[in-house]
Enzyme design. Sequence first.
Site, short mmCIF file in Angstrom:
data_model
loop_
_atom_site.label_atom_id
_atom_site.label_comp_id
_atom_site.label_asym_id
_atom_site.label_seq_id
_atom_site.Cartn_x
_atom_site.Cartn_y
_atom_site.Cartn_z
CB CYS A 75 -0.92 0.01 1.21
SG CYS A 75 -1.98 1.48 1.30
CG ASN A 152 -1.28 -4.06 -4.44
OD1 ASN A 152 -0.66 -3.49 -5.33
ND2 ASN A 152 -1.83 -3.39 -3.45
CG HIS A 154 -2.64 -1.98 -9.20
ND1 HIS A 154 -3.48 -1.07 -8.62
CD2 HIS A 154 -1.71 -2.31 -8.26
CE1 HIS A 154 -3.07 -0.83 -7.37
NE2 HIS A 154 -2.02 -1.59 -7.14
CD GLU A 203 -7.07 1.44 -2.45
OE1 GLU A 203 -6.44 0.55 -1.83
OE2 GLU A 203 -7.00 2.65 -2.16
CB CYS A 212 -5.05 3.93 -4.93
SG CYS A 212 -4.33 2.28 -4.93
N GLY A 215 -1.82 2.20 -6.91
CA GLY A 215 -2.62 2.37 -8.13
C GLY A 215 -2.07 3.46 -9.03
#
Length: 274
Positions: A75, A152, A154, A203, A212, A215
């Site tokens: 994050c 993560n 995307h 998210e 984000c 992101g």
Amino acid sequence: MMTGFLKMHGLGNDFVVVDERVHRHDLTPARIAALCDRHTGIGCDQFVTLRPACAEGADVFVRFFNADGTESGACGNASRCVADLLARETGRANIGLQTRAGVLRASVVSPGMVTVDMGCPAQGWADVPLAEATDTLHLPIAGDPAAVSMGNPHATFFLSTPDAMDPCVAGPDLEHHPLFPQRANIGFAHVTAPDAMRLRVWERGSGLTRACGSGACAAVVNAVRRGLVERTCTVEMDGGELTITWRESDGHVLMTGPATTSFRGTFNPEDYPR
């Protein structure tokens, strides 16, 4: 036993941060989800815990949890917040964060402004991951998104106008698309200049957030891969702006933006369902 926490945010993307470096708390997924609830809990987009680091060069082991209690590998906005917290705690400008995605290097460039090296994006279909061998630059999904992992998964859609897709309408189904076995964060980007874009992100496990960090990194990487923007780009989100650089020399992605502490508080874990 009462548990202390910090409420922090990066561009309105907000977090509850709990320090477990000395004492572990009984924070089950159900309890984390209850604490994240904005009506009956403290309320936040993500829940963050700090534990002693076990990786070389790291000051703390950081775990990130979505608002539904599921764990996330990375994050970006929370990483900046934790780095700012540790920098103020230690008096050092450079901090190492151990995460599920590896050790991230962070540096305070000015009070409340932090740069995090998010590492190299994973562009292979198995690394995102996707459910089958697929060209990650052009996914076989209506709207022609591109996919990448920043620790993560995307997927980024590039829109002809800022409102061509509504994240709250399209986001839930896309998050759970069969092509994403671990679900995915869904970005909706509109390029406004060779070095600027507008971005909104749905998210996974949290829904639409004001910003984000990972992101924004993914959107810039995917835009550069498609020849849409330069390697340094300003990403404007609902909560404000981040500067993202995908460094050509080593392939690392650098993210620079603010980190803010809102308030301190306490809660009793036993008041929440286990």
